[in-house]
Scaffold this active site. Structure first.
Site, short mmCIF file in Angstrom:
data_model
loop_
_atom_site.label_atom_id
_atom_site.label_comp_id
_atom_site.label_asym_id
_atom_site.label_seq_id
_atom_site.Cartn_x
_atom_site.Cartn_y
_atom_site.Cartn_z
N HIS A 48 1.03 -1.34 0.01
CA HIS A 48 0.13 -0.11 0.07
C HIS A 48 0.85 1.36 -0.17
O HIS A 48 0.92 2.33 0.17
CB HIS A 48 -0.43 -0.09 0.85
CG HIS A 48 -2.29 0.34 1.02
ND1 HIS A 48 -2.65 1.54 -0.04
CD2 HIS A 48 -3.41 0.91 2.30
CE1 HIS A 48 -3.36 1.71 -0.34
NE2 HIS A 48 -4.14 1.74 0.93
N ASP A 56 -2.67 2.14 -4.65
CA ASP A 56 -3.75 2.30 -4.03
C ASP A 56 -4.39 1.73 -4.53
O ASP A 56 -4.89 0.55 -4.80
CB ASP A 56 -3.73 3.61 -4.38
CG ASP A 56 -3.04 5.06 -3.78
OD1 ASP A 56 -2.50 4.73 -2.44
OD2 ASP A 56 -2.95 5.94 -4.46
#
Length: 540
Positions: A513, A517
């Site tokens: 992450h 995204d």
């Protein structure tokens, strides 16, 4: 003649190193294989041994300087034991092996070239067989089995011994034909890369019993006694560490002055920083008045040992465990699961599988369909094929697909390089090839490194889907779930609903992450799903 000592290449992707400390000064006598200087790269901190005996005549690079591999860093004059000759780059003595020799461009005779390419050097005393480097971050290997004994005749390319590292189990072939005259390490020994483990030809020596137990051999560079536990850098001093250690510390907001170093001269190693991250913070005791003295409670009896066998981890198992913990500490993992209707592909495979194998000599499985769909989606979404490098993002030029292969003794991930250039049949053949050679311990070092995206198929064991751990330094990994028939609601073009039996498979994407995204992951999986559900590509 004087011997040029060069900056060695400490891994296939390493192009430079920082000379952190000179262990000798100009005028000092140096023995062959005696540590000469220390270097630091993003993969390893190492002491570099001298390729020859003599006197340190000249130091060309100062401490703290970062130089390219194969750059001459010092010169050793002739001395007892003989020195190697060199031209533009250092060439080791005929019977000498050093890290600097691994990628030296020095001209060799054709027989020497053949030996060096297989991890050996040839001299009057015979051909030295070296512990090979089986991956860019590998510094040692464990000899698990000798396939030949002293006195045996060996053909060129015939397997001599088996090794195990954290990346691969492999049979090591002989670079030359001849007679095995000496075994230097027994089975079970762990030795550093480029260490001589056997000799072919020359005068026979007293053999080492291959099956005898032996402690781990000191790997070049040799490790010094660790600093006392809890010893950190003195106040105001910058602790010694590698770029990789500093990156892990930065990612986890760790002050390295509070980390104990067990490496040479207190250097903080990767294991030191990972151990520090695993330790819980010590609680601060509240300030209070002394409590009245009371009788100490009786010590509890130690717990009885649990029934069962306590078996040490294998070399591969213990390092897999460390790599998994490291990946979870480095990357903030997020997972998303998509359900894919594989009915079209199931029908195509059932129709074509017999003719396909007859025509192409390879079985038609579901893996090339999945791999091909992943490649197409990765080309549309290059961030998923990327990696974090410090505060930057590496957008990889090629799509190198790692295929996780379960072995009886662990897990290995061979890599299909430049998968974007292969058609369906090329991918199908590549998958079968690397899987078979992984199980047969026939993979070459560069076939287990350089991956940019990984597929792991645990669905063959019946699970619905998984949440796999990212294979560092990649940004994502795709877990393949089981393929099952399920009742699905279908809607026709007029909006009418019906229930039908469909072949359904779930795919779980684990992603880093920091750079990927949720929207990126969702778009990637949507395109991956669409390509499989609407398959139209010629399978060859």
């Amino acid at each position: 003649m004087p011997t040029d000592v060069i900056m060695p290449q400490m891994g296939e992707s390493i192009t430079e190193g920082t000379l952190t400390k000179w262990l000798k000064k100009v005028g000092d006598s140096v023995q062959r294989d005696e540590p000469l200087f220390e270097i630091s790269t993003d993969k390893v901190d190492a002491e570099i041994p001298s390729p020859a005996a003599g006197t340190l005549q000249e130091i060309k690079i100062a401490e703290g300087a970062t130089v390219q591999i194969n750059t001459v860093v010092c010169v050793i004059s002739d001395g007892a034991g003989g020195a190697a000759t060199s031209e533009s780059a250092a060439a080791p003595a005929a019977d000498t092996v050093t890290p600097a020799a691994v990628d030296s461009p020095a001209t060799q005779e054709s027989s020497s070239q053949a030996a060096a390419s297989s991890g050996a050097t040839t001299g009057a005393a015979g051909t030295d067989i070296l512990m090979p480097q089986m991956g860019e971050s590998i510094t040692e290997g464990t000899i698990t089995k000798w396939l030949k004994k002293v006195g045996d005749t060996i053909e060129r390319d015939e397997p001599i011994f088996e090794i195990s590292t954290d990346k691969v189990d492999a049979e090591i072939p002989s670079p030359v034909a001849g007679t095995l005259s000496e075994i230097k390490f027994p089975e079970g020994s762990t030795v550093g890369i480029n260490t001589v483990v056997a000799v072919i030809g020359g005068a026979p020596a007293k053999p080492v019993t291959p099956s005898a137990a032996a402690p781990s051999a000191a790997a070049p560079p040799p490790e010094k006694a660790p600093a006392p536990q809890g010893e950190a850098a003195p106040s105001g001093e910058r602790p010694r560490s590698s770029p990789l250690v500093r990156k892990i510390a930065k990612d986890n907001n760790v002050d390295l002055t509070h980390v104990s170093g067990t490496g040479s001269a207190g250097r903080i190693t990767k294991n030191d920083i990972l151990d520090h991250l695993e330790k819980p913070a010590a609680p601060v005791a509240p300030v209070s008045k002394p409590a009245p003295a009371v009788a100490a409670p009786a010590k509890a009896a130690p717990p009885a040992p649990l029934p069962g066998d306590l078996v040490p981890m294998t070399k591969m198992r213990s390092i897999i465990a460390r790599r998994m913990v490291e990946s979870k500490q480095i990357s903030p993992h997020v997972h998303t699961v998509f359900k894919v209707d594989m009915t079209r592909i199931v029908r195509l495979r059932e129709k074509e599988k017999s003719k396909y194998e007859q025509r192409n000599g390879v079985k038609l499985t579901y893996m090339p369909f999945i791999t091909r769909a992943a490649v197409v989606a990765l080309r549309k979404h290059p961030i998923v094929n990327g990696a974090v490098e410090g505060d930057a993002i590496r957008y990889n030029k090629n799509i190198n697909i790692g295929i996780a292969v379960a072995l009886e003794w662990g897990l290995i991930v061979p890599v299909i390089k430049q998968a974007e250039e292969k058609n369906f049949l090329g991918i199908a053949r590549a998958i079968v090839d690397v899987a078979e050679r992984a199980r047969g311990k026939k993979l070459a070092p560069d076939e287990i490194s350089g991956g940019t995206f990984t597929l792991t198929n645990s669905g063959i064991f019946g699970e619905q889907f998984g949440t796999p751990i990212i294979n560092q330094p990649q940004a994502a990994i795709l877990g393949i779930g089981g393929l099952n028939k399920e009742a699905e609601v279908l809607t026709d073009k007029d909006g009418n609903d019906s229930i039908a039996i469909r072949s359904i498979q779930r795919f779980g994407l684990g992603f880093d992450h920091r750079i990927v995204d949720g929207a990126d992951a969702g778009k990637f999986m949507s395109d991956f799903k669409a390509y499989l559900e609407n398959w139209s590509e010629d399978i060859g």
